[in-house]
Design an enzyme around this catalytic site. Sequence first.
Site, PDB file in Angstrom:
ATOM      1  N   GLU A 193      -7.612  -7.756  13.201  1.00  0.00           N
ATOM      2  CA  GLU A 193      -8.142  -8.056  11.867  1.00  0.00           C
ATOM      3  C   GLU A 193      -7.778  -9.486  11.484  1.00  0.00           C
ATOM      4  O   GLU A 193      -6.594  -9.811  11.358  1.00  0.00           O
ATOM      5  CB  GLU A 193      -7.562  -7.084  10.824  1.00  0.00           C
ATOM      6  CG  GLU A 193      -7.945  -5.630  11.075  1.00  0.00           C
ATOM      7  CD  GLU A 193      -7.207  -4.646  10.172  1.00  0.00           C
ATOM      8  OE1 GLU A 193      -7.589  -3.467  10.152  1.00  0.00           O
ATOM      9  OE2 GLU A 193      -6.241  -5.064   9.482  1.00  0.00           O
TER      10      GLU A 193
ATOM     11  N   ARG B 229       0.859  -1.201   0.000  1.00  0.00           N
ATOM     12  CA  ARG B 229       0.000   0.000   0.000  1.00  0.00           C
ATOM     13  C   ARG B 229       0.890   1.245   0.000  1.00  0.00           C
ATOM     14  O   ARG B 229       1.633   1.462   0.966  1.00  0.00           O
ATOM     15  CB  ARG B 229      -0.901   0.006   1.227  1.00  0.00           C
ATOM     16  CG  ARG B 229      -1.871   1.180   1.323  1.00  0.00           C
ATOM     17  CD  ARG B 229      -2.640   1.114   2.647  1.00  0.00           C
ATOM     18  NE  ARG B 229      -3.330  -0.152   2.814  1.00  0.00           N
ATOM     19  CZ  ARG B 229      -3.816  -0.592   3.973  1.00  0.00           C
ATOM     20  NH1 ARG B 229      -3.655   0.134   5.078  1.00  0.00           N
ATOM     21  NH2 ARG B 229      -4.439  -1.761   4.034  1.00  0.00           N
TER      22      ARG B 229
ATOM     23  N   HIS C 106      -5.379  -9.928   8.229  1.00  0.00           N
ATOM     24  CA  HIS C 106      -4.147  -9.139   8.122  1.00  0.00           C
ATOM     25  C   HIS C 106      -2.938  -9.928   8.633  1.00  0.00           C
ATOM     26  O   HIS C 106      -2.914 -10.382   9.771  1.00  0.00           O
ATOM     27  CB  HIS C 106      -4.339  -7.860   8.949  1.00  0.00           C
ATOM     28  CG  HIS C 106      -3.159  -6.946   8.991  1.00  0.00           C
ATOM     29  ND1 HIS C 106      -3.171  -5.688   8.422  1.00  0.00           N
ATOM     30  CD2 HIS C 106      -1.941  -7.069   9.566  1.00  0.00           C
ATOM     31  CE1 HIS C 106      -2.019  -5.091   8.651  1.00  0.00           C
ATOM     32  NE2 HIS C 106      -1.244  -5.913   9.331  1.00  0.00           N
TER      33      HIS C 106
ATOM     34  N   ASP D 153      -3.561  -8.608   3.137  1.00  0.00           N
ATOM     35  CA  ASP D 153      -4.911  -8.856   3.641  1.00  0.00           C
ATOM     36  C   ASP D 153      -5.545  -9.893   2.722  1.00  0.00           C
ATOM     37  O   ASP D 153      -5.614  -9.689   1.498  1.00  0.00           O
ATOM     38  CB  ASP D 153      -5.753  -7.577   3.617  1.00  0.00           C
ATOM     39  CG  ASP D 153      -5.230  -6.502   4.555  1.00  0.00           C
ATOM     40  OD1 ASP D 153      -4.534  -6.840   5.527  1.00  0.00           O
ATOM     41  OD2 ASP D 153      -5.525  -5.313   4.308  1.00  0.00           O
TER      42      ASP D 153
ATOM     43  N   HIS E 160       1.616  -2.161   5.672  1.00  0.00           N
ATOM     44  CA  HIS E 160       1.423  -2.449   4.249  1.00  0.00           C
ATOM     45  C   HIS E 160       2.419  -1.674   3.386  1.00  0.00           C
ATOM     46  O   HIS E 160       2.853  -2.168   2.336  1.00  0.00           O
ATOM     47  CB  HIS E 160       0.001  -2.077   3.823  1.00  0.00           C
ATOM     48  CG  HIS E 160      -1.037  -3.081   4.209  1.00  0.00           C
ATOM     49  ND1 HIS E 160      -1.329  -4.193   3.457  1.00  0.00           N
ATOM     50  CD2 HIS E 160      -1.869  -3.127   5.281  1.00  0.00           C
ATOM     51  CE1 HIS E 160      -2.298  -4.891   4.030  1.00  0.00           C
ATOM     52  NE2 HIS E 160      -2.639  -4.274   5.150  1.00  0.00           N
TER      53      HIS E 160
END
Length: 311
Positions: A291, A178, A294, A230, A223
């Site tokens: 999460e 990301r 993740h 994910d 990320h």
Amino acid sequence: MAATNSVRRRLESVDQAGIVLPNILLRIPHRARDRTGGRAAVQPSHPASFTGQFPESMHNVRNDGAQHTESVSCLVKQSMNTPLSTFLVASLAVSFATADAGSDRLPLPEGFVYLDEVLPDLVADLHYATRNNFVGQPIDGYRHANPVLSAPAATALAGVQAALRPFGLGLKVFDAYRPQRAVDHFVRWGNDLDDQRTKPRYYPEVEKKNLFKEGYIAARSSHSRGSTVDLTIVSFDRAGSVRELDMGSHFDLFGPVSWPDSPKVSVQQRANRMLLQSLMSAHGFAPYAQEWWHFTLRDEPYPDTYFDFPF
């Protein structure tokens, strides 16, 4: 051995709680594996139950906790020892270079790869390249829905995919690398408390002003270091249709229901989460406490670098 013992202890505690594990965690004879590399034909009646059309010796097996523990330990050990296909080595070599001449993909820095070049059978669904996300619009830095990871993380992920493939299962990636500019986009959205359009779907039980404090949004994300992913597990039916295993909450639902060990989901949904976490952990990934989807490569190659190249 440490990873196997960890899975063994986890399964012992789960079996004592009376959880019916997914079929992949039950006793599966080694000889029943598909040696051709193709997918086994499965017809899950519901993503939570995953009762597929496996060979007779593999179907509806239920044994005591010791047998469960021994079987999943065998699965994890076998998956870690499964040699990667020759295409993986070739794909990694190609991926270090620029993008294919026939595509408009951006070239990647050395050490990063497009995942579909390493794992051609990977299912990708990058929500941040679309409006289907908690911001409600495409996120800065996502030009394509083609996930990117560091080469070591991609290689480790290939091991997980190889472990799932003989059972008619595979991985579906929601996000991987990301860019920092995407994280900055999240921060701008998080600071705009007047924009509550996506609250009913993505954070119904959390006040938007608390998303930073409770750890769902941050100015820096793992990320952006390139080795966090994910993802979930999917099954394939005879026609090639893809269905996600039921994990009890959807990707990016902020709240306690998405914590990996949340008691708010069913026994079967917790078992599905455990399957994902056990395999990812066995292949070198660490989970995140808030999460279930993740995971970060423990030995990530760029632990102190936050990249910002778009893709």
